[in-house]
Structure formats: C-alpha cells, structure tokens
Design a protein around this motif. Structure first.
Motif, PDB file in Angstrom:
ATOM      1  N   GLY A  45      37.349  44.898  37.447  1.00  8.96           N
ATOM      2  CA  GLY A  45      38.112  43.701  37.892  1.00  8.96           C
ATOM      3  C   GLY A  45      38.830  42.923  36.927  1.00  8.96           C
ATOM      4  O   GLY A  45      39.050  41.875  37.179  1.00  8.96           O
ATOM      5  N   SER A  87      41.912  42.614  34.411  1.00  6.32           N
ATOM      6  CA  SER A  87      43.464  42.170  35.761  1.00  6.32           C
ATOM      7  C   SER A  87      44.146  42.020  34.386  1.00  6.32           C
ATOM      8  O   SER A  87      43.954  41.219  33.797  1.00  6.32           O
ATOM      9  N   LYS A  97      46.827  40.309  35.397  1.00  7.30           N
ATOM     10  CA  LYS A  97      47.474  38.671  35.440  1.00  7.30           C
ATOM     11  C   LYS A  97      46.608  37.634  34.932  1.00  7.30           C
ATOM     12  O   LYS A  97      45.310  37.331  35.578  1.00  7.30           O
ATOM     13  N   LYS A 129      44.373  35.287  36.321  1.00  9.99           N
ATOM     14  CA  LYS A 129      43.282  36.101  36.607  1.00  9.99           C
ATOM     15  C   LYS A 129      41.504  35.141  35.622  1.00  9.99           C
ATOM     16  O   LYS A 129      42.176  35.629  34.195  1.00  9.99           O
ATOM     17  N   ASN A 176      39.659  49.340  37.125  1.00  9.14           N
ATOM     18  CA  ASN A 176      40.851  48.408  38.394  1.00  9.14           C
ATOM     19  C   ASN A 176      41.019  49.693  38.725  1.00  9.14           C
ATOM     20  O   ASN A 176      42.738  50.031  38.658  1.00  9.14           O
ATOM     21  N   THR A 191      43.482  49.949  41.623  1.00 10.20           N
ATOM     22  CA  THR A 191      45.064  49.317  41.489  1.00 10.20           C
ATOM     23  C   THR A 191      46.402  49.360  40.972  1.00 10.20           C
ATOM     24  O   THR A 191      47.297  48.936  40.848  1.00 10.20           O
ATOM     25  N   PRO A 208      35.675  40.198  43.910  1.00  9.32           N
ATOM     26  CA  PRO A 208      34.730  39.746  45.332  1.00  9.32           C
ATOM     27  C   PRO A 208      33.868  39.915  45.648  1.00  9.32           C
ATOM     28  O   PRO A 208      32.871  41.157  45.981  1.00  9.32           O
ATOM     29  N   ILE A 263      29.419  37.877  37.585  1.00  7.38           N
ATOM     30  CA  ILE A 263      30.499  36.254  37.044  1.00  7.38           C
ATOM     31  C   ILE A 263      30.734  35.874  38.876  1.00  7.38           C
ATOM     32  O   ILE A 263      30.603  34.448  38.611  1.00  7.38           O
ATOM     33  N   SER A 290      30.642  34.192  42.469  1.00  2.74           N
ATOM     34  CA  SER A 290      30.864  33.402  43.165  1.00  2.74           C
ATOM     35  C   SER A 290      30.436  34.079  45.246  1.00  2.74           C
ATOM     36  O   SER A 290      30.803  34.870  44.862  1.00  2.74           O
TER      37      SER A 290
HETATM   38  N1  COA Z   1      36.607  47.951  41.399  1.00  2.98           N
HETATM   39  C1  COA Z   1      37.516  46.986  40.460  1.00  2.98           C
HETATM   40  N2  COA Z   1      38.274  46.256  40.654  1.00  2.98           N
HETATM   41  C2  COA Z   1      38.766  45.692  41.399  1.00  2.98           C
HETATM   42  C3  COA Z   1      37.847  46.858  42.264  1.00  2.98           C
HETATM   43  C4  COA Z   1      36.821  47.377  42.205  1.00  2.98           C
HETATM   44  N3  COA Z   1      36.337  47.994  43.272  1.00  2.98           N
HETATM   45  N4  COA Z   1      38.424  45.885  43.860  1.00  2.98           N
HETATM   46  C5  COA Z   1      39.599  45.206  43.801  1.00  2.98           C
HETATM   47  N5  COA Z   1      39.133  45.003  42.869  1.00  2.98           N
HETATM   48  C6  COA Z   1      40.569  44.735  41.295  1.00  2.98           C
HETATM   49  C7  COA Z   1      41.705  43.355  42.044  1.00  2.98           C
HETATM   50  O1  COA Z   1      42.358  44.486  42.617  1.00  2.98           O
HETATM   51  C8  COA Z   1      42.348  42.865  40.806  1.00  2.98           C
HETATM   52  O2  COA Z   1      42.951  43.445  40.403  1.00  2.98           O
HETATM   53  P1  COA Z   1      44.313  42.594  40.341  1.00  2.98           P
HETATM   54  O3  COA Z   1      44.391  41.180  39.516  1.00  2.98           O
HETATM   55  O4  COA Z   1      44.759  43.530  39.014  1.00  2.98           O
HETATM   56  O5  COA Z   1      44.980  42.923  41.618  1.00  2.98           O
HETATM   57  C9  COA Z   1      40.770  42.028  40.364  1.00  2.98           C
HETATM   58  O6  COA Z   1      39.470  43.351  40.352  1.00  2.98           O
HETATM   59  C10 COA Z   1      39.733  41.178  41.241  1.00  2.98           C
HETATM   60  O7  COA Z   1      39.724  40.632  42.500  1.00  2.98           O
HETATM   61  P2  COA Z   1      40.819  40.170  43.370  1.00  2.98           P
HETATM   62  O8  COA Z   1      40.755  40.343  44.561  1.00  2.98           O
HETATM   63  O9  COA Z   1      42.549  39.240  42.837  1.00  2.98           O
HETATM   64  O10 COA Z   1      39.469  38.999  43.157  1.00  2.98           O
HETATM   65  P3  COA Z   1      39.972  37.565  42.423  1.00  2.98           P
HETATM   66  O11 COA Z   1      40.392  37.828  41.250  1.00  2.98           O
HETATM   67  O12 COA Z   1      41.388  36.428  43.220  1.00  2.98           O
HETATM   68  O13 COA Z   1      38.901  36.398  42.426  1.00  2.98           O
HETATM   69  C11 COA Z   1      36.252  36.537  41.298  1.00  2.98           C
HETATM   70  C12 COA Z   1      37.106  37.337  41.879  1.00  2.98           C
HETATM   71  C13 COA Z   1      35.043  36.997  40.642  1.00  2.98           C
HETATM   72  C14 COA Z   1      36.880  35.594  40.358  1.00  2.98           C
HETATM   73  C15 COA Z   1      36.023  35.483  43.257  1.00  2.98           C
HETATM   74  O14 COA Z   1      35.424  35.974  44.043  1.00  2.98           O
HETATM   75  C16 COA Z   1      35.265  34.515  42.613  1.00  2.98           C
HETATM   76  O15 COA Z   1      33.757  34.800  42.343  1.00  2.98           O
HETATM   77  N6  COA Z   1      35.322  33.402  41.452  1.00  2.98           N
HETATM   78  C17 COA Z   1      34.524  32.330  41.338  1.00  2.98           C
HETATM   79  C18 COA Z   1      33.678  32.879  39.891  1.00  2.98           C
HETATM   80  C19 COA Z   1      32.995  31.317  39.681  1.00  2.98           C
HETATM   81  O16 COA Z   1      32.807  29.965  39.530  1.00  2.98           O
HETATM   82  N7  COA Z   1      31.553  31.808  38.694  1.00  2.98           N
HETATM   83  C20 COA Z   1      30.816  30.937  38.782  1.00  2.98           C
HETATM   84  C21 COA Z   1      30.916  30.204  37.192  1.00  2.98           C
HETATM   85  S1  COA Z   1      30.267  29.176  36.746  1.00  2.98           S
END
Ligand code: COA
Length: 472
Positions: free
Chosen positions: A25, A27, A29, A32, A53, A55, A83, A105, A107
């Motif tokens: 995951g 990125s 960006k 992120k 990643n 993509t 996600p 990481i 949630s």
């Molecule tokens: N393998 C690897 N990467 C992958 C993938 C795979 N199978 N499928 C998608 N991705 C890539 C996406 O394309 C994206 O990359 P990009 O930025 O280049 O587009 C990246 O992984 C992240 O996926 P995305 O769908 O954009 O998710 P996100 O970054 O918006 O959210 C988390 C992902 C994990 C951050 C979110 O789901 C989350 O859980 N947030 C809360 C985290 C938290 O608070 N944790 C507790 C802390 S105490």
C-alpha cells in the motif's frame, strides 16, 4: 511455507529487526498513510525494503512490485496499509511468500463490530495457517531506534523521532503512543523500542513484555493498555519480567464510561479495575495514572539505581520547598532519614549558624555551590541515608548557574545512591533542568512529581530485595 518455527518471543523479533520489509500500500501521494511509511523506510531503515502497489510502477523513485509474491528474495516483515476489504487477500499472499510477521495498520475490524469482527477472525486464521505473527490491525506498529524500523504514519516534521535510549514503550492506542513519543523526543529522553499493537488480534501485551524482557537495549518497560487479552498469561509473564526489569503500566477504562470507550476504540474489554489493581500488586508492576506520571517515573527508573531503602535525605535552599517535600515523602510511603550526628557535626563546623542542620536540611537563601557540594558529599556518605532528594531554587544570588549541575554531579559521583532533583521555576529553571536530564539526573519542577518519582525507585528496590530474599 511457514517461516515461523514457533509463536515464542523470538518470533516477535521479526517486527523489530527484520532483514527485509515489504510496504504494502506504499503510495506516492503525500497525504496518504502509505506515503509516510514508505518515506520513513527510505530515510532511515538500515535493511532492505520493497514497495508494493499494483497500480503504479514506482513509489518515491523505488520500483513498486504488484504483489509481495513478486518480490525477489525473502521478506521478513510486511507493513500493510490497504483498505480493510483487501487485507485478507494481501495476507494470503504474504503466507505464500513465507513472510514472518505483518504489521496491519488498517482500521475497520473488531473495533467496529459486525462484519469487522468476522474479518478480523479471518486475519487470525490466515496468520495461524501460514505462521505469520500479526501486529494490529488498527495500530501504528513499530519504531525501533536501533534498526530504525519505523511504521509510524506520522510525518517526521510533526513527530520528531525520540533518540536512542533504554525505555521501551508499548501501547494499545496509537495516539497515546504518539503523545508519549513526542514528549520523549521533546525532552530528549531515549527510547529503545515502541510498539502500538491495536486490536491485539495475535501479538498482545504479554508477548511484547516477554520479548522486551530479553531485549538488551531495554532497561525499563512502560505500557498503555485498555484491556488485557489473556489475564493469566499476562500475569505470569509480568511476574517474570518484573524480576529483571521495572514495568510501568497505565490502564484506562476504569469507569463505566471509559470501559465503553475502550470497547469501541480497540474492541477491548476493560475488566474490573479492582482485579487489575490486585494483578499489579501481585506481579510487582508499578501502576501510574496519567501521561506525566508515566513519563516522570519511566525516566527515573531508566537513569537511576533502585533504592536500597525508604530513608530519604532532603537538601534545599528554600525552607518552604523543604516542608512541601517532607509532606510528599510521607504521602508516598517514604521516610525522612535520621542523618547521623557525625555527619551533621562535620557540616556544622563548615557552615554558618543559620544553616538548619536537620532533615530537610535548609542550606538557606545565601547558599552557594560550595555549600551544596559539602552537604551533598556528606549526606550521601551517611549510612542512614538511602536516597537524596535535592531541591534548588536557582534564582538565589549565591547559586552559580553555570557550574551548579557539574558541582552536583561531581559531589554525588562517589556514591551509587539514587538522586532526583526538584528545581521549581520558569525559564531559568527550565534550562538547568534540561542540563540535569542530559546528565541522567531526573529533574522535576514540583515537589510532588519529584517525590512520586523517587518513590518508584524505593518500590522497585523493595521488590528486588524481596525477590532476592525469596531466592535465598
Ligand atoms: N497491494 C498493495 N497496494 C495496493 C493494493 C494491493 N493489493 N490495492 C491497492 N493498493 C494501493 C492503492 O492503489 C493505493 O495506492 P495509490 O495511493 O498509489 O493509489 C494504496 O494501496 C492505498 O490504498 P487506498 O485505497 O488509496 O487506501 P487509503 O490509503 O485511502 O487507506 C488505509 C488505506 C489503511 C490508510 C485506511 O483503510 C485505514 O485503515 N485508515 C485508518 C488507519 C488507522 O487509523 N489505523 C489505526 C492507527 S492507531
């Protein structure tokens, strides 16, 4: 093929000292989570790391692999930031690759109830099937100040990483962990290892305690917990660990409202606070009740030796501060030492008559560095004194601020007795407090914080001597 021979403490080593890491995951960006983690590894990790990643072709000028399975060579640790609905698939890939451990990481699991609970059960099943140790989900993961594994998704301009040191901190809550780390960095207090383990689907507080007990970089373990996954396992491990290292524990969820909040935060059941208190007493841990207390006590335990007894000498240049300290000493279960007549007679011959030669010893408002030097040297050499609580109001004209810290360190060097300093005041005091801290002498702005911290050295000393008596 499983990489993991057992689920014992050695398997936890994959999290802190991996040879190779996959950031799943990763990125490019900037906003992120996968970006911050990728950047951390690029900037500081000493081993190999790979971006995953499907993509994109590259992330921050590093080639991106479409899946962990396409990485050439072995992967010890996977950091997963995709996600929730994608995590099981990613973990299956990690299993096929033979990854030893994964920090998840993401949630959206047990803490949200319903489908999240099922999804987390599925993660645990996959982890067990392939022998992957799991940290999280819903966590910040790991920071190791030696290997520089850093899965914290807080950018470094917002959270300066703490320097190397010997306090380990494990936290069920990521945000609470960040608060502690930020404090440590600001005060230049050294951290050995940090782990935020979130929902504790696999690796829990007891596993981390057990691992840290054997960690050579760690002398003190501080923990923040909301609930215990397996009470018996935790109590057994804690009892073993406190025999060799002090363990501080801050547990929230003590009230009905706190317990409800803990359930929705990390899906934890807080349990009865009375039972937890009993476990703390029986295992020899030290319970603290807020961040400041945790921080104050962690550093005193890291820098000073355990006290051999409860007899405290107080030296001050302010009578009022001496009275407050005397109150605090009694409140925290310690005693003012009866300083020997020979020691007092020696000082009487040197000091002007207005110096109050008792305990607290009031060196008076005209005390200079030399008066402090004589008093500290004599009092620490006295057999009826176990520890020294040194108070200095740094604003008085006799104190030479430039050399005061050197004088104190020099005069305390011959004795291996614990010492803490209380230095009340604002800007002037702040600078000297920092100097003391840099030299391993915990220094506090208030009598209460100084006495409370010293009492932890007394408690830990008493635990150590009870244990060694039990063995003889
Ligand atoms: N393998 C690897 N990467 C992958 C993938 C795979 N199978 N499928 C998608 N991705 C890539 C996406 O394309 C994206 O990359 P990009 O930025 O280049 O587009 C990246 O992984 C992240 O996926 P995305 O769908 O954009 O998710 P996100 O970054 O918006 O959210 C988390 C992902 C994990 C951050 C979110 O789901 C989350 O859980 N947030 C809360 C985290 C938290 O608070 N944790 C507790 C802390 S105490």
């Amino acid at each position: 093929m499983s990489k993991r021979a057992s689920a014992g403490p050695e398997s936890i080593g994959h999290f802190f000292n991996p040879k190779s890491v996959a950031i799943i995951g990763a990125s490019a960006k900037q906003k992120k989570i996968g970006y911050v983690i990728a950047k951390n590894f690029i900037e500081s990790f000493k081993g190999k790391f790979f971006m995953v990643n499907p993509t994109v072709g590259e992330v921050l000028s590093c080639p991106a692999f479409p899946s962990v399975k396409s990485i050439p060579g072995e992967v010890d640790l996977a950091v997963v930031a995709v996600p929730a609905k994608l995590v099981t698939g990613v973990l299956e890939d990690c299993g096929e690759k033979g990854v030893g451990a994964a920090v998840i990481i993401t949630s959206g699991f047990k803490e949200i109830g319903g489908e999240g609970v099922k999804l987390e059960e599925e993660l645990v099943r996959i982890g067990k099937e392939h022998g992957i140790r799991l940290m999280g989900p819903n966590c910040m993961g790991v920071f190791d100040s030696t290997t520089m594994v850093d899965t914290l998704f807080i950018p470094r301009y917002r959270l300066k990483r703490a320097p190397r040191g010997n306090i380990a901190f494990i936290s069920q809550s990521g945000a609470s962990g960040i608060a502690f780390l930020d404090w440590a960095a600001g005060e230049r207090i050294g951290i050995s290892k940090f782990a935020s383990y979130g929902n504790a689907s696999d690796v829990d507080e007891a596993d981390l305690l057990e691992f840290l007990a054997a960690d050579r970089e760690t002398n003190v373990i501080a923990m923040y917990i909301e609930g215990i996954k397996d009470g018996r396992k935790f109590a057994n491990v804690a009892r073993e660990v406190t025999a060799t290292k002090p363990v501080l524990v801050l547990k929230s969820g003590a009230t009905a409202s706190g317990a409800k909040a803990a359930l929705s935060h990390t899906g934890s059941l807080s349990g009865s606070d009375e039972i937890f208190d009993a476990v703390v007493r029986q295992t020899g841990m030290i319970r603290v009740y807020d961040w400041e207390e945790m921080f104050d006590i962690a550093r005193v335990l890291a820098y000073q030796p355990a006290a051999k007894g409860e007899r405290i000498a107080v030296i001050t240049n302010g009578g009022g501060a001496g009275v407050m300290i005397a109150d605090e000493i009694e409140k925290h279960g310690m005693k003012l030492a009866a300083i020997g007549e020979k020691t007092l007679a020696g000082l009487r011959a040197k000091f002007p008559p207005h110096v109050a030669l008792r305990n607290p010893m009031d060196l008076a408002g005209d005390a200079d560095n030399e008066r402090y030097r004589d008093a500290i040297t004599a009092v620490l050499a006295d057999d009826s004194v176990d520890s020294l609580l040194l108070v200095c109001i740094p604003h008085t004209p006799g104190i030479d601020l430039e050399s005061f810290v050197d004088v104190v360190i020099d005069s305390s060097r011959k004795n291996n007795k614990p010492m803490v300093v209380c230095l009340p005041g604002g800007r002037i005091a702040f600078e000297i407090r920092e100097l003391f801290e840099e030299n391993g002498i915990p220094t506090y702005p208030t009598p209460m914080r100084a006495a409370l911290s010293l009492s932890a050295l007394v408690k830990y000393g008493s635990l150590r001597s009870n244990l060694s008596c039990a063995k003889c």
